[in-house]
Scaffold this motif. Sequence first.
Motif, PDB file in Angstrom:
ATOM      1  N   TRP A  40       4.903  15.231 -20.222  1.00  0.00           N
ATOM      2  CA  TRP A  40       3.883  14.210 -20.440  1.00  0.00           C
ATOM      3  C   TRP A  40       2.479  14.803 -20.309  1.00  0.00           C
ATOM      4  O   TRP A  40       2.293  15.865 -19.704  1.00  0.00           O
ATOM      5  N   VAL A  41       1.497  14.115 -20.872  1.00  0.00           N
ATOM      6  CA  VAL A  41       0.111  14.572 -20.844  1.00  0.00           C
ATOM      7  C   VAL A  41      -0.726  13.670 -19.938  1.00  0.00           C
ATOM      8  O   VAL A  41      -0.372  12.519 -19.684  1.00  0.00           O
ATOM      9  N   PHE A  42      -1.824  14.222 -19.455  1.00  0.00           N
ATOM     10  CA  PHE A  42      -2.747  13.472 -18.610  1.00  0.00           C
ATOM     11  C   PHE A  42      -3.877  12.927 -19.473  1.00  0.00           C
ATOM     12  O   PHE A  42      -4.459  13.648 -20.302  1.00  0.00           O
ATOM     13  N   ASN A  43      -4.182  11.652 -19.292  1.00  0.00           N
ATOM     14  CA  ASN A  43      -5.246  10.988 -20.038  1.00  0.00           C
ATOM     15  C   ASN A  43      -6.414  10.658 -19.106  1.00  0.00           C
ATOM     16  O   ASN A  43      -6.217  10.004 -18.079  1.00  0.00           O
ATOM     17  N   ASP A  44      -7.592  11.093 -19.483  1.00  0.00           N
ATOM     18  CA  ASP A  44      -8.810  10.803 -18.733  1.00  0.00           C
ATOM     19  C   ASP A  44      -9.792  10.179 -19.722  1.00  0.00           C
ATOM     20  O   ASP A  44     -10.390  10.864 -20.551  1.00  0.00           O
ATOM     21  N   ASP A  45      -9.930   8.875 -19.651  1.00  0.00           N
ATOM     22  CA  ASP A  45     -10.707   8.106 -20.632  1.00  0.00           C
ATOM     23  C   ASP A  45     -11.812   7.369 -19.888  1.00  0.00           C
ATOM     24  O   ASP A  45     -11.538   6.558 -19.004  1.00  0.00           O
ATOM     25  N   TRP A  46     -13.069   7.681 -20.225  1.00  0.00           N
ATOM     26  CA  TRP A  46     -14.155   7.018 -19.496  1.00  0.00           C
ATOM     27  C   TRP A  46     -15.272   6.555 -20.439  1.00  0.00           C
ATOM     28  O   TRP A  46     -15.457   7.106 -21.521  1.00  0.00           O
ATOM     29  N   THR A  47     -15.972   5.538 -19.972  1.00  0.00           N
ATOM     30  CA  THR A  47     -17.123   5.011 -20.706  1.00  0.00           C
ATOM     31  C   THR A  47     -18.293   4.872 -19.753  1.00  0.00           C
ATOM     32  O   THR A  47     -18.174   4.259 -18.687  1.00  0.00           O
ATOM     33  N   THR A  48     -19.423   5.464 -20.125  1.00  0.00           N
ATOM     34  CA  THR A  48     -20.636   5.377 -19.312  1.00  0.00           C
ATOM     35  C   THR A  48     -21.556   4.307 -19.876  1.00  0.00           C
ATOM     36  O   THR A  48     -21.806   4.256 -21.086  1.00  0.00           O
TER      37      THR A  48
ATOM     38  N   PRO B   4       3.434  12.190 -25.030  1.00  0.00           N
ATOM     39  CA  PRO B   4       2.626  12.516 -26.211  1.00  0.00           C
ATOM     40  C   PRO B   4       3.261  12.048 -27.521  1.00  0.00           C
ATOM     41  O   PRO B   4       2.554  11.841 -28.509  1.00  0.00           O
ATOM     42  N   LYS B   5       4.590  11.866 -27.509  1.00  0.00           N
ATOM     43  CA  LYS B   5       5.276  11.406 -28.721  1.00  0.00           C
ATOM     44  C   LYS B   5       5.266   9.887 -28.837  1.00  0.00           C
ATOM     45  O   LYS B   5       5.405   9.339 -29.939  1.00  0.00           O
ATOM     46  N   ASP B   6       5.104   9.191 -27.713  1.00  0.00           N
ATOM     47  CA  ASP B   6       5.075   7.737 -27.695  1.00  0.00           C
ATOM     48  C   ASP B   6       4.064   7.282 -26.645  1.00  0.00           C
ATOM     49  O   ASP B   6       4.409   7.084 -25.479  1.00  0.00           O
ATOM     50  N   PRO B   7       2.783   7.108 -27.013  1.00  0.00           N
ATOM     51  CA  PRO B   7       1.713   6.768 -26.059  1.00  0.00           C
ATOM     52  C   PRO B   7       1.946   5.462 -25.296  1.00  0.00           C
ATOM     53  O   PRO B   7       1.294   5.234 -24.277  1.00  0.00           O
ATOM     54  N   THR B   8       2.874   4.623 -25.768  1.00  0.00           N
ATOM     55  CA  THR B   8       3.135   3.365 -25.052  1.00  0.00           C
ATOM     56  C   THR B   8       3.924   3.611 -23.774  1.00  0.00           C
ATOM     57  O   THR B   8       3.972   2.731 -22.901  1.00  0.00           O
ATOM     58  N   LYS B   9       4.562   4.766 -23.675  1.00  0.00           N
ATOM     59  CA  LYS B   9       5.294   5.122 -22.462  1.00  0.00           C
ATOM     60  C   LYS B   9       4.314   5.782 -21.489  1.00  0.00           C
ATOM     61  O   LYS B   9       3.882   6.915 -21.714  1.00  0.00           O
TER      62      LYS B   9
END
Length: 344
Positions: free
Chosen positions: A202-210, A226-231
Amino acid sequence: MGMLDHWHPMLPAKKLRRKPVGVKLAGVPIALFRTASGKIGALNDICPHRRMKLSQGEVVGEKLMCRYHGWTFGCDGQGESPGTPKLQACASNFEAREANGMIWVKSKESNPKFPEISMPGWFHMCTLEHTIHAPLEVSMDNFCEIEHTPTTHDVFGYELDRMRDVTVRFEQTENTVRVINQGPPKRLGRLLNVLVGIKKGWVFNDDWTTHFSPLYTIYDHWWSDPKDPTKKSKVQWRLFMFYTPVDENLTRVTTWSYAKSFWPLPIHGGIWPFRGVMRKKLDYEMKLDVDIVNNLASHDVNLEGMKLSRFDKALALNRERINKVYRGGTEQAKSSRTELQLAE
């Protein structure tokens, strides 16, 4: 609008009791006090009589009394002299309110929207404060790029030898800058992987908004297939990080941390017992950031002449909006006008 026209978290509410407290916002000294009825007052921390610090005084009923000559001032700044009753005196005052466990302050003339921090369905893990000995822009730079995580942080972020595989995408509006990072995560260990619900590959997601009125960033952290982002991982985090300029060379960062567990367990999905551990871990990771910024060779806010990587685009985008939205400038900052060459 100028810097003082936006809401800023200034002091934990629990620290404002019977005694006034002196703080500083954008170089302006402010005396905070709580009246007998619980109302919050915020005055310029200088008595108009003989320039004594009002934060050194005491609260008497609904007023703040100066320590030097006993002059008193209400939350609206209107003052009285016990020795010269007919003398009119007024201390500059600010609008203040108590919310989310903090005392917030802004100028009394402005009317900005108050930031929404509550997270229904999420568990409040902690609220932390850290002080950085660096200007506002330089302090923010560290929290708006992910490239430093391999060498700075313990478990947060990405592996150094896999940084080339980390993708970064930028989205911008006139008032926001969003950065989306995704890639191979640091190794957390088998136990932590099980507790958080992370699977191999699995991959790590770091999503931010300033946002820039007020100045804060909302971070979302989770792991996914990474193959199914809903998981996604069973435990996810959201941070609200506010940047408050104390003066030109000092910045205070206030962080609200929330977590959500999707495990079918009682007491917030089983994460409540780990609240203390998570708080200590976040505090430790934040202190690593503070130490890095404090030890930079230069705290010059100008980006001109720097060799920036593909992860650094937000630095220039942030400066444009800080100058235009937060500081109320009509022109872009010099460093933002410069055409920055970002390495691919």
